[in-house]
Structure formats: structure tokens, C-alpha cells
Design a protein around this motif. Sequence first.
Motif, short mmCIF file in Angstrom:
data_model
loop_
_atom_site.label_atom_id
_atom_site.label_comp_id
_atom_site.label_asym_id
_atom_site.label_seq_id
_atom_site.Cartn_x
_atom_site.Cartn_y
_atom_site.Cartn_z
N GLY A 158 0.82 -1.20 0.00
CA GLY A 158 0.00 0.00 0.00
C GLY A 158 0.86 1.25 0.00
N PRO A 159 0.22 2.43 -0.20
CA PRO A 159 0.98 3.67 -0.18
C PRO A 159 1.66 3.88 1.17
CG PRO A 159 -1.28 4.03 -0.92
CD PRO A 159 -1.20 2.64 -0.42
N THR A 160 2.77 4.60 1.18
CA THR A 160 3.55 4.76 2.42
C THR A 160 2.77 5.39 3.57
OG1 THR A 160 5.48 4.96 1.02
CG2 THR A 160 5.75 5.52 3.33
N PRO A 161 1.95 6.42 3.34
CA PRO A 161 1.18 6.95 4.47
C PRO A 161 0.29 5.88 5.11
CG PRO A 161 1.05 8.46 2.64
CD PRO A 161 1.73 7.24 2.13
N VAL A 162 -0.23 4.99 4.28
CA VAL A 162 -1.04 3.90 4.82
C VAL A 162 -0.20 3.02 5.72
CG1 VAL A 162 -2.25 1.78 4.18
CG2 VAL A 162 -2.64 3.88 2.90
N SER A 163 1.00 2.70 5.25
CA SER A 163 1.86 1.88 6.09
C SER A 163 2.16 2.60 7.39
CB SER A 163 3.17 1.57 5.37
OG SER A 163 2.91 1.05 4.09
#
Lengths: 104, 615, 173
Positions: free
Chosen positions: B246-251
Motif C-alpha cells: 500500500g501507499p507509504t502513508p497507509v503503512s
Amino acid sequence: MNAVSIPLEHVMALAATLFLIGLAGVLVRRNLIFLLMSLEIMMNACGLAFIAAGARWGAADGQIMYMLILALAAAEVAVALGLLLQLERRLGSLDIDAASELRG
Amino acid sequence: MEALWLIPLLPLLGFVTLLVTEGRLPAVLVAMIGAGSVGLAALAAAPVTLDFLQQGPGTVFAQPLWVWIDVAGFSPDITLYLDGLSLAMVWVITGVGFLIHLYATGYMAGDPGYSRFFAYMNLFVFAMLMLVLADDLLVLYLGWEGVGLCSYLLIGFFHDEPANGYAARKAFVVTRVGDTAMALGLFLLFRELGTLDIQSVLSAATTTWPDGSTTVTVAALLILGGAVGKSAQLPLQTWLPDAMAGPTPVSALIHAATMVTAGVYLVARVHDLFLLSPLAQSALIGVGLATLFMAACAALVQRDIKRILAYSTMSQIGYMFFALGVGAWSAAVFHLMTHAFFKALLFLSAGSVILALHHEQDIFRMGGLWRRLPLPFAGMLVGAAALAALPFTSGFYSKDAILLASAAAPGGLWLWAAASLAALVTALYSARLIFVVFFGPPGSAAGPDDGSNNAMRGPLVVLSLLALGGGWFGLAPPAAVLPDGGVSHGHGGWLAWVTGAVPLLGVGLGYLLFYRWRERTAALVSGAAAQTLRRFWQAGWGFDWLYARLFEQPFTALARLNRRDVVDVPFVLTAALLRIGHQLAADGQNGRLRWYLANMAAGLALLLIIVLGAA
Amino acid sequence: MELILFYVAGTVALIATVLAVTRSNAAHGLIYLIVSLLAVAVIFFVLGAPFAAALEVVIYAGAIMVLFVFVVMMLNLGQRRAAAERAWLAPRNWIGPSLLALVLLLELTYIIFTSSAVSAGQVVGPKEVGLALFGPYLLAVELAALLLLAALVGAYHLGRRYMPSRRRGEETP
């Protein structure tokens, strides 16, 4: 001539046998003529049974019934043979299996 | 206290707005709604907090909203329940969440799914807030499931790539296993205690069940199962590394700061159940320690920067579980908070690095970036320092609290030794991360072109400050709720000195192995045995392989065996029989006179047999 | 003596009937059928029903069978179709119906022989039959006449000539 006492079962058995021979004939024969013949045999056998029954009681009723059967047989044969002639003309043969358009 | 209901409501409104407008709004507006709703929720939490602190650390706010279900004997209601523990969690979620949302407005700029992204993120924040503010285990489960859904939606956000969908499904299915265990635990609790209201459950449990009884052990273990799934601990940890798709902010938000810590929160919330069951506590220790070790070793040999951080998260949550098991409840929650700070910082900095290098994620293709990307470098440096628990960072305080508490527990010295060894490995891989990415000769990656804007830089700065200074937060609020009465700063003795020195040793070792004597290290590990070990650790200790053999392959083999679907047989058979019957009936209508007559004669024969038989 | 006559006539009837049903030449079958009918007439006599016997000979064998003969001659059935008829009489065609008829025969004989009676042994002459016909069975006579009328009309219609354009196999209007 004098009538004698004949065991009825034998007459009935004879009638039954004749009837079933006729039935076998209806089921076996494909030719329409033989079919109608076998039908006549069956009707004759029924007549025999009626006569025998009438003879059992010594009454005329059996013979009267037989006469009605006879009238019926005559009427039926007249119409049936007319139909047979028409069928032969249309189907080109007297094979009753050819007259199976009511299948399905 | 009246504003309590605003806290979950605002992100929910953000979600609904973004859902309904479906990407028709301009990006600026989307960013404002998306990040703003979480920011406003944090603002709404401020007066509530002040109110709370005024009334003292033992306060409890309960704001009943409505009755959810009312069925014979079972009426859970939606009540927002705020005590010290949930207050700490609310601040983590809204505070760190807002910073991450702000960062994401810059990171995700230009993506066609911009509006969808923020809609999902807001939904996630809402669900997570419901989870921590729940007064009833059923409402908690609602939030639990909600975060699971959002996790799936966000991991598979770039749905054009099938691999992302697979990772999302894997995450969902593995956590589902845990969720099922938790549901069974809830059923058990309801059946035995007749209610799912948390406070009632806890008090009823202590009065109904003696120490160590089977029922409470089973219930606690089942709930532990749920926590294990959500927090990616052994044996349900396989989904977290793949979730980095997933996108980094999600991580950062979901798989570092909040969702994966939900398991820790759950155990802390129902602590009375665990206190009643020594077996469950041992299970906590076992799971925590095993995951701690396994993930640390795996993080040491990963090449993808996000996977390193994922395994690191797994390992740190192992610390928290370990702490919960040895009875250091407050230390666990404290570590949860500090971990949220520095892990989010690490992920966001990594995001900046990845973006600057045009989506390069292999650390061995990076190098020498400290001059070109100063802010991400600073962020990662601070974050890694906190992760390694270098002295006076926030991580130092929380981790040392855990280690010292473990030493005080029965059988403690062995536990302390194991945990300290793992701390050494943690420091080692943190150092590896910094040295390989930012020092040394430049790698083969393109760039770096620092395209980040202020929206991305601001959160990094704030989080760095929190990661450094977070250790001095008073932890009075949760302490009033948890049974161990707070984190005690400053144990004396040689133990504390050794505990503090271990990370320094680790960092020093890392400097030597991964910077100074790089070539010698490479030669050392090029042997066949070392390579096998490296591959084994890199594959997450072979769990994916094991689960494929244990579950996937038998299942797919069975499915292949049942390709014609044995359950379909009655239906297919019925249809076939009907068809045969129809065919027989149709054949019987062949239009032949003699056939009909024969049937009549046969029928007559049959009839006569019956009549003669009866007579 | 009359008893023996009955059995002999019965045997003749049976044999003739079997032969009638199994011939491949239609004319031969008809002849055998006539013989069978005559034998049955003899049995009628023996049973004390002379009028019925006369009717059997005159109407059944004399009119109905003659009708059959006419049709057979008209359609030229006989030698030409003998081979085809024999083909149609292959064993696999008559085994089934014969078995069926046999089963029925066994059942019927079983039923017949469970009771016993003898014929009255008196002659019921034409006079009695006539009295019965004009007495209780008057309506039956009228109905029989109606039936024969219907058959007459039907046979007349069915025997009509075709329009020249009509060919074999086409639908009737």
C-alpha cells in the motif's frame, strides 16, 4: 338337435383363448387388414362367451346380446374398411406404424 | 466531555462527504476535508482532555449515544467511554493521524484516486476511534472489523496491480482467522457472563472465576488470538510484510501507529481476564518474545526499505506483548505511544526518500543521501535512534521500562537476557538502515529529486520532536486504569546500566559491520551456510512456505478434487433423472397404435394380478 | 355325442384362428377366419342357440368376411405382399405380445376355473329370441338400427372418390 349340458368353464376357456389369440394378432400384425381381422376374432369370441352365458340360464338374452355385438361388428367393419382405403391412398402402404403422426 | 461524540463523528463526516462527492471536488478541497477532519477531531479532543485532567487521573467519561440492539437479555449500547487508556489512544490516533494525513496530502498529490484515498483514511480513523472509545465489546468488534476493512481497501489501493490485491486479500484473510478467534472469545464471555459491556465483564470475571480456571483461560487465549491476528504476531504475522504494497502513508498510519497496536490496546483493556489466567500471560510472553526475535532477525537481512520497517514494527509490537505478559502494562502502553511517534516518523521519512528516488525501494541501490536529502535524513536518524533506544530518546525510556520490568518478573533474568539480545539486533538493523541508505557511495537509483512540499516536511519535523521528547510525557492517565500503576522511571543498579548500554553496543557494531568494514562483512556472509540463513530469515523464517504447504495446498487440492462439486450431485442428479423420465415418457408417445394396445393389455394383466392376489 | 362335437368344433376353431392370424397372404388368412367362424357356429348349435348360429354364418361369415374379401381384392393384397408380411412376422416381433397374451390367458383361465356351472341343455329357438327382441329389448333394436345408419353414412362418405389434384401424402382440406 338336442342341446346337452356342456361344462361352462370349457366354453368360457375356449372363448378366452380365442379372444387372446385375437389380441395377440392385433399386437403382432402390422398390416391393417390383419389387424381388423384380429379385431373381428376378438369380437366373435366375446359373442361366444355371451351365448354360453345365455345357454347357462336357458334364456334368450345371450343371443340378443350376441346380435347386438354382431350389429356393432358390421358397422365397425364398414367404417373401418372405408378408413383403411383412405389411409392406403394417403400413406401409400397399409403399415399401421406409418400412421403415427400423433407421436411426441 | 460533551464534545466527546465529535471526535469520532468528524472523520466519519469526512468519509461520507468524500464518498458522496466521488472525486468531483478539486484536490485542495479534498485535502482540506481529508486531513482537516482528523485535525478537527484532534482539536475536539483538546477540551475533553482538559476537562479530564482537571478531574484527576482516575476519571471516567461515559457518553451514552443510543441502544444498538435490544433483544432478550442482550442490549449493547453505543456509549463512548473515555478513561486514561482510551484518552492516550485517542491522542495517538488523532494527533499522529493528523500529521500523517497532512503528509499524505503532499505524498499522494497527483494520484487519480486522491479523493478515494482520503475517504478510506477517514473511515479508518473513525473505525479506530470507535474501537478505542467503545464501552461494549461488541462496539469494539465493530471498530475492529472496520479497521480490518479499511486496511484491505488501503493495501489494495493501487488496484491495477494484481499483486496488491493479493496482498490485501492475504492481510484480510489472515486477520480474519484472528477475528474469528476473538468472536469465539466474545461468544464465550457472553454465554458465561451474560453481558459484553466491558466494565461489567471485567468485574463479573473477577467475581465469577477463580484464578487460573479453564473458562477464563480459554476466553483470554481466544481474545489473544484476535490480538495476534490484528497485531501481526506469531503465528498470524505473514500479512504485514506484504501489506507494504500500500501507499507509504497507509503503512505509517495503519501498519505502524494504529491498527497493529489495536491488539495491544485490546489486551490492556481486558487486562483483568489476563490477570486471572497465568497461562494466558505466559502465552503473551511466548508470542511476544518469539515474534520479537524472529522479526528482528528478518529485518536484518531485508533489502526493501519498507519491509525492514514492517518487520521492525512486528518486532516492536512483540516487545509490547512481551511487556503485557510480564505485567508491565503501563510500560507496554507507553511503548505503544513512543513507537507510534518514531515508527510513523521512519515511514514518512522513508516515503520522502522513496519519492525522491522515483519509487526506488531497494536500500542497496541507495547510498550517500545524507547530503542530498537533509530533512528525510534527519527524520530517519531520529527515528532510528528512538527505535534502537539510544539514551534519552523516547524509545529509550519506554523500552528500558519494559526490560527492567521483565527483570523484576519471576524467571526474569532469562527473559531480560532474551529481550536484551533482541534489543541488540534491533539496534543492529537500525544502524544498518541508516548506514546503507544514507552513507557510503551513491547507489544506482535515479535522483534524488526532492519533490516534497511543506505539507510533507512539517509532519517530519513535528514527529522528530515527539520522537525525541516523547519520553517525558506524563503517563498518569493510562496508569490510573492499568493494574501496575504506572511506569517507574529509574531502576537502580547494574541492570539499568547494561540495559542502557546495549543499544550503543548495537549501533557501534552496526557502524563497523555496515560502514567501516563493509567489504569484509560481505565476504563473511557470502558462504553457503550464511547465504542459506540469510535467505531463510529474509523469507520471514519460512512461514509463508509453511502455510502454503499446510493450508493452501491441501485446500486447493481438495478444491481440485471437488471440481465437479459433490454437493451439486443431488441437484444435477434430479435434473438428469427428470430428463430421463421425460425421455421415457416422450418415447412412450410414439403414435403407434399397437404400442398403446400393448400397454393397455399389460396394464390389464397387472390389474388382474393385483385383484387375484388380493382375493 | 354332442359333447364330442363341441370339443372337435372347438379344436377346429382354435387351429383355424391361429392359422388365420399367422398367414402372410391376406386371402389365406381370411379363408381360415371363415372356417373359424363356421366352427364357432357349430358350437352355437351345440349350446342350443340355433338362431345365433344361423346369424353367425349368414352375417358374420357371409357378409362381414365378404366385405373383407372385397377390400383385399381391391387392394390387390395377397401374393405381392407375402414376402413383406413374412418379414414383419420375424420372431422378435411376436415374442413379446405372445407372452403378454399368454399371461392374460393364464389369469383368465384361473378365474374361469374357480367356478363351475353347466349349460341348461335346452334349445332357445328363434321364437323366443324374437319375442325378447320385440319385448324388453325394443330400445336396443332401435339403437342398433341407429348405429347401422351412422355406419352407413360414414362408410359412404369415407368411400368417396378423390379430386384429381389430390396426391398421396397431402393434407385433406
